[in-house]
Scaffold this active site. Structure first.
Site, PDB file in Angstrom:
ATOM      1  N   ALA A 346       0.821  -1.204  -0.061  1.00 57.27           N
ATOM      2  CA  ALA A 346       0.063  -0.058  -0.063  1.00 57.27           C
ATOM      3  C   ALA A 346       0.684   1.199  -0.065  1.00 57.27           C
ATOM      4  O   ALA A 346       1.877   1.142  -0.645  1.00 57.27           O
ATOM      5  CB  ALA A 346      -1.052   0.169   1.257  1.00 57.27           C
ATOM      6  N   ILE A 347       0.519   2.267   0.672  1.00 61.00           N
ATOM      7  CA  ILE A 347       1.052   3.435   0.505  1.00 61.00           C
ATOM      8  C   ILE A 347       2.659   3.729   1.106  1.00 61.00           C
ATOM      9  O   ILE A 347       3.354   4.161   0.313  1.00 61.00           O
ATOM     10  CB  ILE A 347       0.299   4.827   1.244  1.00 61.00           C
ATOM     11  CG1 ILE A 347      -1.237   4.858   0.696  1.00 61.00           C
ATOM     12  CG2 ILE A 347       0.970   6.081   1.014  1.00 61.00           C
ATOM     13  CD1 ILE A 347      -2.034   5.602   1.343  1.00 61.00           C
ATOM     14  N   HIS A 348       2.803   2.920   2.091  1.00 60.63           N
ATOM     15  CA  HIS A 348       4.023   3.179   2.668  1.00 60.63           C
ATOM     16  C   HIS A 348       5.096   2.453   1.671  1.00 60.63           C
ATOM     17  O   HIS A 348       6.285   2.704   1.610  1.00 60.63           O
ATOM     18  CB  HIS A 348       4.260   2.556   4.102  1.00 60.63           C
ATOM     19  CG  HIS A 348       5.475   3.160   4.905  1.00 60.63           C
ATOM     20  ND1 HIS A 348       6.413   2.147   5.214  1.00 60.63           N
ATOM     21  CD2 HIS A 348       6.068   4.079   5.514  1.00 60.63           C
ATOM     22  CE1 HIS A 348       7.331   2.721   5.623  1.00 60.63           C
ATOM     23  NE2 HIS A 348       7.134   4.031   5.996  1.00 60.63           N
ATOM     24  N   CYS A 349       4.489   1.309   0.969  1.00 62.44           N
ATOM     25  CA  CYS A 349       5.321   0.477   0.297  1.00 62.44           C
ATOM     26  C   CYS A 349       5.834   1.243  -0.930  1.00 62.44           C
ATOM     27  O   CYS A 349       7.064   0.798  -1.712  1.00 62.44           O
ATOM     28  CB  CYS A 349       4.628  -0.946  -0.276  1.00 62.44           C
ATOM     29  SG  CYS A 349       4.009  -1.784   1.368  1.00 62.44           S
ATOM     30  N   VAL A 350       5.131   2.127  -1.306  1.00 63.62           N
ATOM     31  CA  VAL A 350       5.563   2.787  -2.691  1.00 63.62           C
ATOM     32  C   VAL A 350       6.287   4.097  -2.622  1.00 63.62           C
ATOM     33  O   VAL A 350       6.426   4.937  -3.363  1.00 63.62           O
ATOM     34  CB  VAL A 350       4.227   2.996  -3.556  1.00 63.62           C
ATOM     35  CG1 VAL A 350       3.761   1.553  -3.798  1.00 63.62           C
ATOM     36  CG2 VAL A 350       3.290   3.972  -2.938  1.00 63.62           C
TER      37      VAL A 350
END
Length: 356
Positions: A346-350
């Protein structure tokens, strides 16, 4: 190590410390979101929109043609790329900049670069998705473009596997960093020493297993996160019949007795889960109703905003309110991530922060 970043005065700052910008690798690999790639670039547009008023956004694209396409998409979405967006022709295999991107470290010492890069080895989460050669080269290529010192510890470590409080403590999991598919010849102590040498985090808090569906083997950014130097939010599942119940409760229990770099206990705050988020149909041979690693812990702390994954669940607003209490000067922005998490992140991963 005489020439380690720590010995040179460098440390990895906490995510809430001021950013120069945020790095993204623009999505282009449809195999990551098999059968559902279409909505993914629009999610990235919303991430850029949430960050751009407050910091630069640095975007890796493969070439000039890709840059032009992304510029057009951003402009059509009402974003002016001249204001805060910078493009870099750095090829990638995939979009998970948290894991293949550089870890930026900073120093207060005069007569040396304020910022440097740590180039950890990337092996696609234990060799799961070939090829990964371009992803592994990203930190070195960014260091060359920015003309920054680059340290190479020759250890496999993904950015999503660690979270730091900026004071000397790192959170991580045994299921990732002690996994034989990462660094089979290194002991726990040797890994801790490398983390200290390269990030100036002398104290490691080890959690156990990750959540179902997480193909990284259990990244910390789906489990537990620092929200300030002394407080950790951690996801806990209340349903004893849920597959994640045991692992999340065991991690919570570990945190109850964990201490920081100075020997003080943390304040531990429970985050709820978004319930079961599943892939509802067969795609690419994957089973129907495949459990996806949906977690509110996968938020990203920007200069003026906190980007929080939402999933159309009743707990979405509750979590936005909870996190808002820790970041009163930042706007809480919920971004729907049901499609994005279909790629197992999700967001933290990208996202990957570059400190000032």
């Amino acid at each position: 190590m005489a020439d380690s970043p720590k010995s040179s005065g460098y440390r990895m700052p906490a995510e809430w410390e001021p950013h120069e910008g945020t790095w993204l690798s623009w999505p282009h690999n449809p195999r990551t979101w098999t059968g559902n790639f279409g909505p993914i670039p629009s999610v990235f547009v919303e991430i850029v929109r949430g960050l751009c008023p407050h910091e630069n956004v640095h975007i890796c694209v493969g070439n000039a043609l890709s840059e032009a396409a992304v510029r057009t998409m951003l402009t059509e979405s009402g974003l002016d790329a001249k204001d805060c967006i910078r493009f870099y022709h750095i090829p990638t295999n995939d979009a998970w900049a948290r894991d293949h991107g550089p870890i930026f470290i900073v120093s207060e010492k005069p007569n040396q670069s304020r910022t440097a890069i740590v180039d950890w080895k990337f092996n696609s989460w234990g060799g799961k998705y070939a090829p990964w050669e371009d992803d592994d080269a990203v930190p070195e290529r960014i260091a060359e473009r920015l003309k920054l010192p680059c340290y190479s510890p020759r250890v496999v470590l993904e950015g999503g596997s660690i979270d730091v409080n900026g004071k000397g403590t790192v959170l991580t999991t045994e299921s990732v960093l002690l996994n034989p598919n990462r660094n089979p010849t290194l002991s726990r102590k040797q890994i801790e020493d490398r983390i200290d040498d390269y990030l100036a985090a002398r104290h490691v808090v080890w959690l156990g297993d990750g959540i179902a569906g997480d193909d990284t083997d259990g990244h910390i950014d789906d489990l537990s996160r620092f929200v300030n130097a002394t407080t950790i939010v951690t996801v806990v599942e209340d349903d004893p019949e849920d597959i994640n119940y045991r692992a999340l409760h065991e991690n919570f229990e570990r945190l109850q007795t964990a201490k920081d770099q100075d020997g003080s206990k943390f304040e531990i705050v429970k985050l709820p889960t978004p319930g079961k988020v599943c892939r509802g149909a067969v795609h690419g041979g994957r089973p129907a109703e495949e459990r996806l690693p949906a977690s509110y812990a996968n938020f990203y702390i920007g200069n003026g905003s906190v980007l929080v994954p939402t999933f159309g669940h009743a707990n979405d607003e509750k979590v936005l309110g909870m996190l808002g209490e820790f970041f009163p000067g930042r706007k809480m922005i919920g971004i729907r991530c049901n499609d994005l998490v279909g790629g197992y992140g999700a967001i933290h991963c990208v996202t990957q922060q570059q400190p000032v």
